[in-house]
Design an enzyme around this catalytic site. Structure first.
Site, mmCIF file in Angstrom:
data_model
loop_
_atom_site.group_PDB
_atom_site.id
_atom_site.type_symbol
_atom_site.label_atom_id
_atom_site.label_comp_id
_atom_site.label_asym_id
_atom_site.label_seq_id
_atom_site.Cartn_x
_atom_site.Cartn_y
_atom_site.Cartn_z
ATOM 1 N N GLU A 39 40.260 5.497 13.542
ATOM 2 C CA GLU A 39 41.589 6.143 13.494
ATOM 3 C C GLU A 39 41.554 7.524 14.129
ATOM 4 O OE1 GLU A 39 44.324 5.001 13.221
ATOM 5 O OE2 GLU A 39 43.426 3.091 12.658
HETATM 6 C C1 LIG Z 1 34.209 -0.541 12.083
HETATM 7 C C2 LIG Z 1 35.246 -0.113 13.071
HETATM 8 C C3 LIG Z 1 36.563 -0.537 12.918
HETATM 9 C C4 LIG Z 1 37.526 -0.180 13.861
HETATM 10 N N1 LIG Z 1 38.798 -0.681 13.752
HETATM 11 C C5 LIG Z 1 39.660 -0.528 14.804
HETATM 12 C C6 LIG Z 1 40.901 -1.221 14.834
HETATM 13 O O1 LIG Z 1 41.266 -1.945 13.904
HETATM 14 N N2 LIG Z 1 41.691 -1.087 15.937
HETATM 15 C C7 LIG Z 1 41.333 -0.314 17.004
HETATM 16 O O2 LIG Z 1 42.070 -0.242 17.956
HETATM 17 N N3 LIG Z 1 40.168 0.384 16.982
HETATM 18 C C8 LIG Z 1 39.316 0.288 15.923
HETATM 19 N N4 LIG Z 1 38.117 0.956 15.913
HETATM 20 C C9 LIG Z 1 37.807 1.844 17.033
HETATM 21 C C10 LIG Z 1 37.827 3.313 16.647
HETATM 22 O O3 LIG Z 1 39.126 3.731 16.361
HETATM 23 C C11 LIG Z 1 37.150 4.091 17.795
HETATM 24 O O4 LIG Z 1 35.770 3.789 17.732
HETATM 25 C C12 LIG Z 1 37.409 5.582 17.700
HETATM 26 O O5 LIG Z 1 38.751 5.861 17.973
HETATM 27 C C13 LIG Z 1 36.536 6.391 18.675
HETATM 28 O O6 LIG Z 1 36.509 5.818 19.946
HETATM 29 P P1 LIG Z 1 35.096 5.546 20.633
HETATM 30 O O7 LIG Z 1 34.249 4.799 19.685
HETATM 31 O O8 LIG Z 1 35.310 4.942 21.977
HETATM 32 O O9 LIG Z 1 34.460 6.983 20.808
HETATM 33 P P2 LIG Z 1 34.653 7.969 22.057
HETATM 34 O O10 LIG Z 1 36.087 8.104 22.403
HETATM 35 O O11 LIG Z 1 33.720 7.558 23.132
HETATM 36 O O12 LIG Z 1 34.176 9.345 21.432
HETATM 37 C C14 LIG Z 1 32.783 9.674 21.266
HETATM 38 C C15 LIG Z 1 32.682 11.065 20.655
HETATM 39 O O13 LIG Z 1 33.218 12.033 21.565
HETATM 40 C C16 LIG Z 1 34.235 12.793 20.948
HETATM 41 N N5 LIG Z 1 35.305 13.031 21.931
HETATM 42 C C17 LIG Z 1 35.876 12.127 22.752
HETATM 43 N N6 LIG Z 1 36.831 12.715 23.489
HETATM 44 C C18 LIG Z 1 36.877 13.994 23.112
HETATM 45 C C19 LIG Z 1 37.684 15.111 23.485
HETATM 46 N N7 LIG Z 1 38.649 15.014 24.398
HETATM 47 N N8 LIG Z 1 37.449 16.291 22.875
HETATM 48 C C20 LIG Z 1 36.504 16.403 21.932
HETATM 49 N N9 LIG Z 1 35.718 15.387 21.536
HETATM 50 C C21 LIG Z 1 35.906 14.207 22.124
HETATM 51 C C22 LIG Z 1 34.737 11.970 19.769
HETATM 52 O O14 LIG Z 1 35.227 12.787 18.731
HETATM 53 C C23 LIG Z 1 33.487 11.216 19.346
HETATM 54 O O15 LIG Z 1 32.755 11.991 18.436
HETATM 55 C C24 LIG Z 1 37.162 0.657 14.959
HETATM 56 C C25 LIG Z 1 35.847 1.114 15.073
HETATM 57 C C26 LIG Z 1 34.895 0.724 14.171
HETATM 58 C C27 LIG Z 1 33.470 1.183 14.371
#
Ligand SMILES: Cc1cc2nc3c(=O)[nH]c(=O)nc-3n(C[C@H](O)[C@H](O)[C@H](O)COP(=O)(O)OP(=O)(O)OC[C@H]3O[C@@H](n4cnc5c(N)ncnc54)[C@H](O)[C@@H]3O)c2cc1C
Length: 598
Positions: A442
């Protein structure tokens, strides 16, 4: 085996004595929520959570979900189907949903409270109905009437569940990189093609149908977030008479093996020309999905509190049983080989740290849930706007602070078990593993902080922030002469001053140099969180004093409130000074090193 008792009495104290829910009786649905109805609903929910959901928490963690290679179907752990049927039979998914779609129309504040109980008892399980509630909110706000009629009655009943599909392999935080494609068909529907990952409850065996809300880009749409649309895409197509039609062209490609919430299926969802319908307007998908995301963010904050509370309850119980060492003031139980560890100051400090957070966090959630009810149900436009301002400002704070602290508290509670906390049998390590995800999904918590500082503070000329400051300032001013309340008011005044100094520092130093704001954002979010929790403590202490006066001091739970509130003021709220110092240090050392030096 962990135990759990839903905090019904604490909730009733907050609803009746702190926030005076009866003052909202002019709102639709509130008059039906009379004190006896509320108490009955909460007692029934407590029973379901304690007797049905909690016993499935550990077995569900061990067994996990299973995907079947032949047809991509997913089986949830043993007992989940039967428990889910009880949720459906009890009408729990739709207790706050509109009556016209089969809901009970009760305040959504009650749903937030019931969700806390459910998440504490079994977070993996609670996510199935929880996501459905978010999808219902998005459809209610943005779907055309025929889609509402088609999907909402079954979703409100819980016989169909909902999901949110945003994330793709290359696109998590940055939704502008989204690639899933939508092609318009002659009949007005769309064909969706693409891969979504990490989709919670994407496929399972609890419900007849799964209604996916999917973000996709219509052919020829602008790049970035301005070209994203929202679609409803059911697992089974729905005939005009409401019966289930043929299977849609979507499937679960695999499920993730993950750190926690093993009993919730986290799916890779493949859309292979799946039939879908637009919700709202083309290219306006993100604002529509934000309804579900905001709902889900508050729901994730609830998860942080819930796991902190169940972990606390078990740590507190263990501290009264585990015999180690003697009290510093001499044996308290001389007939036993040692005293229980609750006699030790460091154990008490740890337990109170968790408890003082939990009770204030619950107040903060209920306060905000009532604002959500006002925002959605009030006939007075000004009142609605002010409630919406509150929600916008506090949503990132609740999501970020309650999940960061909730996770930290599960670790503190695990610590109370010594090495036994690391052993699976006591269930404490499961709480730690389950709580961890709430900081990530989220919108990772760093992003919540940026949302607060980068968007919410300055929105509408800072109207929401100013209104928050003036509410707390007004509260402090009105009670300035109350000597008994002074030990609580003074630290809150100091913490508020720190928040105001931090806000001013951003205005002076982050507008021209945004990195100063971004580098201080997480500290600002936690500073803000501490001030809101401190404000909640003052209001709870005031109400507790009122109850004590009425009962001639004979209310142990209210005495405990005064002590836990003092602990918060003396030992937790002073952290605002450290946050302020870090904010005022700016981005200098944070940004100085080149990337290759890391
Ligand atoms: C168990 C689980 C359930 C989930 N359920 C859902 C679901 O139901 N529906 C859905 O759509 N998604 C779901 N997700 C996805 C989840 O919402 C994403 O993993 C999350 O939004 C982060 O995206 P990412 O993993 O690609 O991380 P990234 O976007 O790659 O981020 C990696 C790190 O970099 C930081 N970062 C990235 N961009 C910036 C910025 N501009 N400034 C500062 N810091 C930054 C982030 O804070 C994070 O710490 C789920 C994930 C998991 C693991």
């Amino acid at each position: 085996m962990p135990t759990y008792k839903a905090p019904v009495d604490d909730v009733l104290f907050l609803l009746n004595d702190v926030f005076h829910i009866e003052r909202h009786n002019n709102l639709p649905g509130f008059a039906d929520a009379s004190p006896d109805v509320v108490e009955a609903v909460l007692s029934e929910a407590a029973k379901l959570c304690e007797e049905v959901l909690l016993p499935l928490n550990r077995s569900g963690d061990i067994e996990g979900c299973k995907r079947h290679d032949d047809d991509g179907s997913v089986t949830t752990p043993k007992g989940f189907k039967e428990a889910y049927k009880q949720v459906v039979d009890g009408g729990w998914v739709g207790i706050s949903a509109p009556v016209e779609y089969g809901g009970q129309g009760l305040p959504s504040t009650l749903t937030v409270i019931v969700n806390e109980f459910m998440c504490a008892a079994n977070m993996s399980f609670a996510m199935y109905p929880g996501l459905t509630q978010g999808a219902i909110a998005a459809l209610l706000a943005h779907a055309p009437a025929e889609q509402k009629d088609k999907y909402l009655p079954k979703m409100v009943a819980g016989t169909w569940t909902g999901t949110m599909n945003l994330t793709e392999p290359q696109c998590g935080t940055d939704l502008g990189m989204l690639r899933t494609k939508a092609v318009k068909q002659a009949d007005g529907s769309y064909k969706i093609t693409g891969t979504k990952i990490f989709i919670s409850a994407g496929e399972h065996d609890l419900a007849e149908n799964v209604v996916h809300l999917v973000l996709a880009r219509v052919e020829g749409a602008p790049d970035g977030t301005k070209g994203i649309s929202l679609f409803v895409c059911p697992k089974f197509l729905v005939n005009d008479d409401g019966s289930l039609g043929k299977r849609n062209a979507l499937s679960c490609g695999s499920i993730e093996h993950k750190m926690g919430i093993h009993a919730n299926s986290t799916c890779v969802m493949n859309y292979d020309g799946a039939t879908a319908w637009l919700i709202g307007e083309e290219n306006r998908g993100l604002p529509a999905m934000f309804v579900m995301m905001n709902e889900a963010r508050l729901g994730v904050g609830v998860q942080g509190l819930a796991l902190s509370d169940v972990a606390y309850q078990n740590a507190a119980a263990y501290s009264k049983e585990r015999l180690q060492g003697r009290a510093l003031t001499g044996p308290k139980f001389p007939d036993k080989p040692a005293d229980p560890i609750i006699v030790h100051p460091d154990v008490r400090r740890t337990l109170l740290t968790i408890r003082a957070f939990n009770e204030a966090a619950r107040a903060l959630l209920i306060w905000t849930a009532l604002k959500a009810d006002i925002a959605h149900r009030s006939a007075d436009e000004k009142e609605r706007q002010s409630a919406e301002d509150h929600m916008g400002l506090l949503t990132p704070v609740i999501k970020g602070v309650l999940t960061d602290t909730g996770f930290a508290n599960t670790v503190l509670a695990q610590q109370m078990f010594g090495g036994h906390g690391y052993i699976a049998e006591h269930g404490m390590e499961q709480f730690v593993r389950d709580a961890r995800i709430a900081m990530l999904y989220e919108g990772a918590n760093g992003i919540q902080a940026l949302d607060l500082v980068g968007r919410k503070l300055g929105k509408d000329g800072g109207r929401a922030m100013m209104s928050f400051f003036s509410e707390v300032q007004g509260y402090l001013k009105e009670r300035a002469d109350d000597d008994a309340l002074n030990p609580y008011l003074k630290p809150l005044g100091q913490a508020l001053a720190h928040l105001q100094q931090a806000t001013l520092w951003f205005m002076q130093n982050a507008v021209a140099k945004p990195e100063n704001g971004a580098a201080g954002a997480t500290d600002y979010m936690h500073l803000f969180g501490l001030v809101t929790l401190g404000y909640m403590w003052c209001r709870m202490v005031e109400a507790a004093r009122g109850k004590l006066a009425g009962a001639n001091g004979a209310e142990p739970s209210m005495n405990a409130k005064l002590v836990a509130g003092r602990f918060f003021m003396e030992r937790m709220l002073p952290e605002t000074a450290s946050h302020l110092a870090r904010i005022q240090a700016g981005a200098g050392s944070v940004m100085e090193l080149p990337a290759e030096a890391f």
